[in-house]
Design a protein around this motif. Sequence first.
Motif, PDB file in Angstrom:
ATOM      1  N   THR A 232      -0.454   0.902  -5.927  1.00 48.91           N
ATOM      2  CA  THR A 232      -0.327  -0.556  -4.716  1.00 48.91           C
ATOM      3  C   THR A 232      -0.173  -1.242  -5.463  1.00 48.91           C
ATOM      4  O   THR A 232      -0.306  -1.618  -6.738  1.00 48.91           O
TER       5      THR A 232
ATOM      6  N   PHE B  42       0.812  -1.313   0.275  1.00 43.91           N
ATOM      7  CA  PHE B  42       0.352   0.008  -0.327  1.00 43.91           C
ATOM      8  C   PHE B  42       1.066   0.977  -0.215  1.00 43.91           C
ATOM      9  O   PHE B  42       1.417   2.308   0.926  1.00 43.91           O
TER      10      PHE B  42
ATOM     11  N   PRO C 122      -2.507   4.645  -3.001  1.00 43.72           N
ATOM     12  CA  PRO C 122      -3.079   5.066  -1.876  1.00 43.72           C
ATOM     13  C   PRO C 122      -4.693   5.446  -1.719  1.00 43.72           C
ATOM     14  O   PRO C 122      -5.078   5.631  -0.716  1.00 43.72           O
TER      15      PRO C 122
END
Length: 141
Positions: free
Chosen positions: A54, A49, A77
């Motif tokens: 991600t 993350f 994120p």
Amino acid sequence: MKSLKTIVLGIPVLVVLLSGQPVAAHHSGAGFDGTKVIEIQGTIKEFQFKNPHTWIQVLVDDGGGRTTEWSLEWGSPNQLGRMGYRPTSFLPGAKVTVRLNPVRNGTPAGGFIAAKFEDGKTIGNWDSKVSPSAAGPAGAQ
């Protein structure tokens, strides 16, 4: 003097224009085959993350003793956080079925669409054929 002033004032504009080009190229989804949706079943290894995108690492057992690690790209994120997703959305060791748009070159990677866990919980848009990060907030469930 006027030409020197024009040059001095034009430099920041030029810098902004030139620096924006690599960013636009970076966010292209051209590497993913948006016409195909495949499913893989495996175990979550890691959920990265982190900016700028991600990544979900999934270990897939072929049934013959070989394990392949798949790398699935998702949104940023910030974007996913606004949609309700957190670093704990994919816990290591969780069994999962994932839908993705595979990369065009055949490597074990793709653009994340959705995941379904053993308990039936879904993340992303299970019925969609595009990444929820590309679909925007409507992709959240």
